[in-house]
Enzyme design. Structure first.
Site, mmCIF file in Angstrom:
data_model
loop_
_atom_site.group_PDB
_atom_site.id
_atom_site.type_symbol
_atom_site.label_atom_id
_atom_site.label_comp_id
_atom_site.label_asym_id
_atom_site.label_seq_id
_atom_site.Cartn_x
_atom_site.Cartn_y
_atom_site.Cartn_z
ATOM 1 N N ASN A 11 41.519 48.439 45.141
ATOM 2 C CA ASN A 11 40.633 49.033 44.143
ATOM 3 C C ASN A 11 39.382 49.566 44.862
ATOM 4 O OD1 ASN A 11 38.423 49.203 42.302
ATOM 5 N ND2 ASN A 11 39.641 48.106 40.787
ATOM 6 N N HIS A 47 39.154 52.595 38.383
ATOM 7 C CA HIS A 47 38.819 52.378 36.966
ATOM 8 C C HIS A 47 37.790 53.417 36.553
ATOM 9 C CE1 HIS A 47 37.252 49.236 33.784
ATOM 10 N NE2 HIS A 47 37.581 50.384 33.247
ATOM 11 N N ARG A 49 35.447 54.188 34.036
ATOM 12 C CA ARG A 49 34.788 53.559 32.885
ATOM 13 C C ARG A 49 34.202 54.610 31.970
ATOM 14 N NH1 ARG A 49 32.972 48.385 32.124
ATOM 15 N NH2 ARG A 49 33.925 46.875 33.521
ATOM 16 N N GLU A 74 43.053 52.678 35.941
ATOM 17 C CA GLU A 74 42.570 51.668 34.981
ATOM 18 C C GLU A 74 41.694 52.328 33.959
ATOM 19 O OE1 GLU A 74 40.278 48.173 35.983
ATOM 20 O OE2 GLU A 74 41.616 47.894 37.674
ATOM 21 N N THR A 105 35.042 43.637 34.343
ATOM 22 C CA THR A 105 35.972 43.367 33.250
ATOM 23 C C THR A 105 36.099 41.850 33.090
ATOM 24 O OG1 THR A 105 37.106 45.352 33.977
ATOM 25 C CG2 THR A 105 38.220 44.018 32.322
ATOM 26 N N HIS A 198 41.641 40.317 40.031
ATOM 27 C CA HIS A 198 40.236 40.148 39.661
ATOM 28 C C HIS A 198 39.646 38.965 40.413
ATOM 29 C CE1 HIS A 198 36.447 40.482 37.599
ATOM 30 N NE2 HIS A 198 36.865 41.629 37.138
HETATM 31 N N1 PXP Z 1 42.551 44.349 38.207
HETATM 32 C C1 PXP Z 1 41.867 44.807 37.140
HETATM 33 C C2 PXP Z 1 42.627 45.100 35.886
HETATM 34 C C3 PXP Z 1 40.484 45.016 37.197
HETATM 35 O O1 PXP Z 1 39.805 45.445 36.111
HETATM 36 C C4 PXP Z 1 39.813 44.796 38.412
HETATM 37 C C5 PXP Z 1 38.348 45.076 38.519
HETATM 38 O O2 PXP Z 1 38.106 46.418 38.322
HETATM 39 C C6 PXP Z 1 40.562 44.343 39.508
HETATM 40 C C7 PXP Z 1 41.927 44.106 39.377
HETATM 41 C C8 PXP Z 1 39.944 44.101 40.839
HETATM 42 O O3 PXP Z 1 39.002 43.097 40.740
HETATM 43 P P1 PXP Z 1 38.038 42.803 41.968
HETATM 44 O O4 PXP Z 1 37.245 44.059 42.193
HETATM 45 O O5 PXP Z 1 37.231 41.663 41.506
HETATM 46 O O6 PXP Z 1 38.930 42.477 43.141
#
Ligand code: PXP
Length: 249
Positions: A11, A47, A49, A74, A105, A198
């Site tokens: 990400n 993502h 937003r 996302e 999130t 996450h």
């Molecule tokens: N998966 C989803 C659905 C998320 O919303 C996020 C955060 O944007 C992540 C994974 C990645 O999370 P992190 O940035 O904490 O590794």
């Protein structure tokens, strides 16, 4: 794909966070995505937003054109985002809850409460060829609802498990972990592909990567942070090494 293989989606949102802190074009999240590809990422997650606080529309356009690996787009379940997804037709769409005031999130989608709306929302995305994933907590009612509304994938929210670990709340961590393990198995038994993500770090990834049902981890904030200290490619390579070791054990 061998049963033991586990994909890593990187990400890149927080490369855009740093860029936007100065309002210019540096550092470029698309350049980071290409480096992540070279380091062995199986996919890129971004993502968009509603408030465009990190990734902006032009990033999505450029990513779609530039990537060799699949894009996991996302987004919140809004009409605006649905039309952007239908225009770009990314490989995957991961639907997440979104609140303007949150820092990230914070929880999973309440699929059970919005079943009819989500079923109608998902159908055109699937018809356009996107794999539709719902970001949910490790709760049976949400996973059962995700299967009913036509999602092909669920992504389990690992944030509560990671937070409990970071704060030394061992009992809470272990109960979150047990719920994740049981719900990964439950989702798989319903025919859903299981992803997770996450808050994952080098410290928390191993037990999650060891779940045989999990096919993909999506990791961002920690990897972009760790890139400051060891560079993006080595940071990703180390995550991949830990994931492969967890899978082999
Ligand atoms: N998966 C989803 C659905 C998320 O919303 C996020 C955060 O944007 C992540 C994974 C990645 O999370 P992190 O940035 O904490 O590794």
């Amino acid at each position: 794909m061998p049963a033991t293989e586990l994909r890593l989606g990187v990400n890149i949102d927080h490369v855009a966070t740093v860029r936007n802190a100065r309002g210019g074009s540096y550092p470029d999240p698309v350049r980071a995505a290409k480096l992540a590809e070279e380091a062995g990422a199986d996919g890129i997650t971004a993502h968009l937003r509603e408030d465009r606080r990190h990734i902006v529309d032009a990033d999505i356009e450029t990513l779609v054109a530039a990537l060799s690996v699949p894009l996991n787009f996302e987004m919140a379940a809004t009409e605006e985002m649905q039309s952007i997804a239908l225009r770009h037709r990314p490989h995957a769409v991961c639907i997440v809850p979104e609140k303007r005031e949150e820092r990230t999130t914070e929880g999973g989608l309440d699929v059970a409460r919005e079943e009819d709306r989500l079923a109608r929302f998902i159908a055109p995305l699937r018809e356009a060829g996107c794999r539709v994933s719902l970001f949910v907590g490790a709760e049976r009612t949400q996973i059962d609802a995700a299967a009913r509304v036509g999602a092909q994938v669920i992504e389990l929210h690992t944030g509560a498990y990671c937070d409990a670990h970071a704060e030394g709340r061992i009992e809470a961590r272990d109960s979150e972990f047990t719920a994740l393990r049981e719900m990964a198995a439950h989702a798989h038994s319903l025919g859903l592909e299981v992803h997770a993500g996450h808050g994952l770090t080098y410290d928390t990834v191993t037990p999650i990567a060891a779940f045989p049902e999990v096919k993909e981890l999506n990791i961002g904030h920690f990897l972009i942070g760790e890139a400051i200290f060891r560079g993006l490619k080595p940071a990703i390579a180390e995550m991949r090494r830990l994931m492969a070791a967890a899978r082999a054990s």
